[in-house]
Design a protein around this motif. Structure first.
Motif, PDB file in Angstrom:
ATOM      1  N   THR A 374       0.960  -1.194  -0.184  1.00 46.42           N
ATOM      2  CA  THR A 374      -0.025  -0.143   0.107  1.00 46.42           C
ATOM      3  C   THR A 374       0.916   1.307  -0.022  1.00 46.42           C
ATOM      4  O   THR A 374       2.099   0.951   0.365  1.00 46.42           O
ATOM      5  CB  THR A 374      -0.871   0.106   1.276  1.00 46.42           C
ATOM      6  N   PRO A 375       0.297   2.545  -0.421  1.00 46.41           N
ATOM      7  CA  PRO A 375       1.160   3.806  -0.490  1.00 46.41           C
ATOM      8  C   PRO A 375       1.445   3.824   0.915  1.00 46.41           C
ATOM      9  O   PRO A 375       2.743   4.429   1.238  1.00 46.41           O
ATOM     10  CB  PRO A 375       0.150   4.677  -0.737  1.00 46.41           C
ATOM     11  N   GLY A 376       0.901   3.704   1.874  1.00 53.61           N
ATOM     12  CA  GLY A 376       1.437   3.828   3.415  1.00 53.61           C
ATOM     13  C   GLY A 376       2.518   2.823   3.741  1.00 53.61           C
ATOM     14  O   GLY A 376       3.530   3.541   4.640  1.00 53.61           O
ATOM     15  N   GLU A 377       2.559   1.627   3.472  1.00 54.51           N
ATOM     16  CA  GLU A 377       3.816   0.655   3.687  1.00 54.51           C
ATOM     17  C   GLU A 377       4.864   1.183   3.023  1.00 54.51           C
ATOM     18  O   GLU A 377       5.825   1.408   3.345  1.00 54.51           O
ATOM     19  CB  GLU A 377       3.298  -0.758   3.140  1.00 54.51           C
ATOM     20  N   VAL A 378       4.698   1.798   1.836  1.00 57.74           N
ATOM     21  CA  VAL A 378       6.024   2.284   1.085  1.00 57.74           C
ATOM     22  C   VAL A 378       6.551   3.395   1.888  1.00 57.74           C
ATOM     23  O   VAL A 378       7.560   3.424   1.936  1.00 57.74           O
ATOM     24  CB  VAL A 378       5.634   2.553  -0.313  1.00 57.74           C
ATOM     25  N   LYS A 387       7.538   1.059  11.708  1.00 58.55           N
ATOM     26  CA  LYS A 387       6.497   0.210  11.352  1.00 58.55           C
ATOM     27  C   LYS A 387       7.032  -0.594   9.847  1.00 58.55           C
ATOM     28  O   LYS A 387       6.150  -1.139   9.194  1.00 58.55           O
ATOM     29  CB  LYS A 387       5.173   1.012  11.091  1.00 58.55           C
ATOM     30  N   ALA A 388       8.237  -0.095   9.271  1.00 59.25           N
ATOM     31  CA  ALA A 388       8.495  -0.501   8.010  1.00 59.25           C
ATOM     32  C   ALA A 388       8.631  -1.920   7.993  1.00 59.25           C
ATOM     33  O   ALA A 388       9.254  -2.560   9.055  1.00 59.25           O
ATOM     34  CB  ALA A 388       9.899   0.226   7.566  1.00 59.25           C
ATOM     35  N   LEU A 389       8.081  -2.692   6.929  1.00 60.19           N
ATOM     36  CA  LEU A 389       8.313  -4.182   6.820  1.00 60.19           C
ATOM     37  C   LEU A 389       9.343  -4.649   6.072  1.00 60.19           C
ATOM     38  O   LEU A 389      10.103  -4.164   5.395  1.00 60.19           O
ATOM     39  CB  LEU A 389       6.833  -4.635   6.014  1.00 60.19           C
TER      40      LEU A 389
END
Length: 419
Positions: A374-378, A387-389
């Motif tokens: 998602t844009p939020g995850e990017v 919170k970065a994966l």
């Protein structure tokens, strides 16, 4: 000679007589047929003459082409002879053959001396940068052994710089022959190799004290032998997101940050910026142009997402979407069991590297997911959020990476600059 004239009553207008030499006792009808055969023979002769003339023109054209190619070949051979050192065999054609196991470090002897020294100067600059990183580490982790090694390495680098500078001055003054150039190059390369090993030992000592993902890869020169290989392959994927940090000032084009090849398809998944072209993503040899502008010598975070349904893709730079499209290899799943390489473009499975397409710069946090982020995850990734994966297919870790040909590793800087 007997002249024959038809006895019919028809009026043919102006009349022409055909005279044929015939024996006294010959058949008149047979003579008439013979006259027709001679006309056909004459026509065949004319056709053959035209064919011969055409073939003659073709032969002359081919001779001219052969002369031109011979002249060009002679120029190439003379140039190659000039570029070769004394006692060296002239090098063969350009690209390294797959499986030859030879890198271009040996090819330095076939470049002009000034270019060789320029490359050595760039290598020295890379080693100095690594030393500066080690100095930062030693300030945070005071150790008499670390400081003494650092001082020794700094002294060696200073000596090497003086040697390179002296050699450049000699070249500018027109002194020194090929033999001296070769000897000087061998001495400097030997010192650089020793220096590289000592710095690597020192870096290895600091690696034990940092997390497994807090590192970056550096490719200081455009070669066909510096690269990193991801130990794990990709599974079959119907969607993906690939993200990484890049820093480069190379021109024209930063090269190939990564390439994924599978049996029968060298361009299964490739990110490349070559020559004056924009950066491109290749999937199964299909191409989409990306809006990235990253060769300003600063760290940039980039992500590309893709789904096989309609071939829809999106491109993010520094957390913001800058481009999108569709019909990029639609309904083609990414194939499994391939080879994933960082820093080089593969022409064959796991090899066939071309120095002109090599990545020059620094790379870190290369991650791959088997879904569209998602844009939020990017954004979390680009801002170094807690919170970065990490990638669920390929996660950035030193234990997952093998480096070859002098590509180097040290502590990752980008998130420290952002925070």
């Amino acid at each position: 000679a007997l002249c024959l004239l038809g006895s019919g009553a028809q009026d043919f207008g102006p009349t022409r007589f055909i005279c044929t030499s015939v024996p006294v006792d010959a058949d008149m009808c047979g003579a008439s047929v013979a006259a027709g055969g001679a006309e056909e023979l004459r026509s065949n002769v004319l056709q053959l003459r035209e064919t011969v003339l055409q073939q003659k023109e073709t032969i002359l054209s081919q001779k001219e082409t052969i002369r031109e190619l011979t002249t060009k070949l002679g120029r190439c051979e003379s140039q190659s002879t000039l570029d070769s050192g004394p006692g060296e065999a002239r090098a063969g054609g350009g690209r390294k053959q797959p499986g030859s196991g030879k890198n271009t470090m040996g090819d330095l002897s076939r470049t002009p001396a000034a270019e060789t020294l320029s490359q050595l100067g760039q290598t020295l600059q890379s080693l100095k940068t690594r030393l500066e990183n080690l100095e930062q580490y030693s300030r945070l982790n005071s150790s008499s052994q670390t400081n003494s090694l650092k001082d020794l390495l700094q002294s060696k680098i200073d000596d090497l710089e003086r040697q390179v500078l002296s050699r450049v001055n000699t070249l500018e003054e027109g002194k020194g022959g090929p033999k001296n150039d070769t000897e000087e190059r061998v001495k400097i390369e030997s010192a650089l190799t020793s220096l590289h090993q000592r710095i690597s030992e020192l870096e290895k000592g600091q690696k034990d004290n940092r997390p497994g993902d807090k590192f970056q890869l550096t490719f200081p020169l455009r070669t066909n032998y510096m690269y990193a290989k991801v130990k794990k392959s990709l599974p079959e994927m119907y969607a993906f997101t690939v993200c990484m940090w890049l820093k480069s000032s190379a021109a024209p084009g930063v090269g190939t940050p990564f390439s994924y090849a599978v049996p029968g398809q060298a361009n299964e998944l490739v990110l490349i910026e070559w020559g004056n072209n924009p950066m491109e993503i290749l999937i199964n040899d299909k191409v989409a142009k990306l809006p990235f502008v990253i060769n300003d010598g600063k760290w940039h975070h980039i992500c590309v997402t893709w789904t096989t349904r309609d071939g829809v893709w999106e491109a993010y730079q520094d957390g913001t979407q800058g481009g999108n499209g569709e019909n990029l290899a639609p309904y083609h799943p990414i194939k499994p069991q391939g080879v994933l390489v960082l820093g080089q473009e593969q022409d064959t499975l796991g090899g066939g590297f071309d120095a002109t397409q090599a990545f020059v710069g620094e790379l870190a946090h290369f991650n791959i997911w088997d879904r569209k982020l998602t844009p939020g995850e990017v954004y979390n990734l680009a801002t170094c959020s807690t919170k970065a994966l990490s990638g669920n297919v390929i996660a950035w870790a030193e234990s997952h990476i093998e480096i070859f040909g002098g590509a180097t590793k040290w502590t990752f800087e980008a998130c420290r600059q952002i925070n």
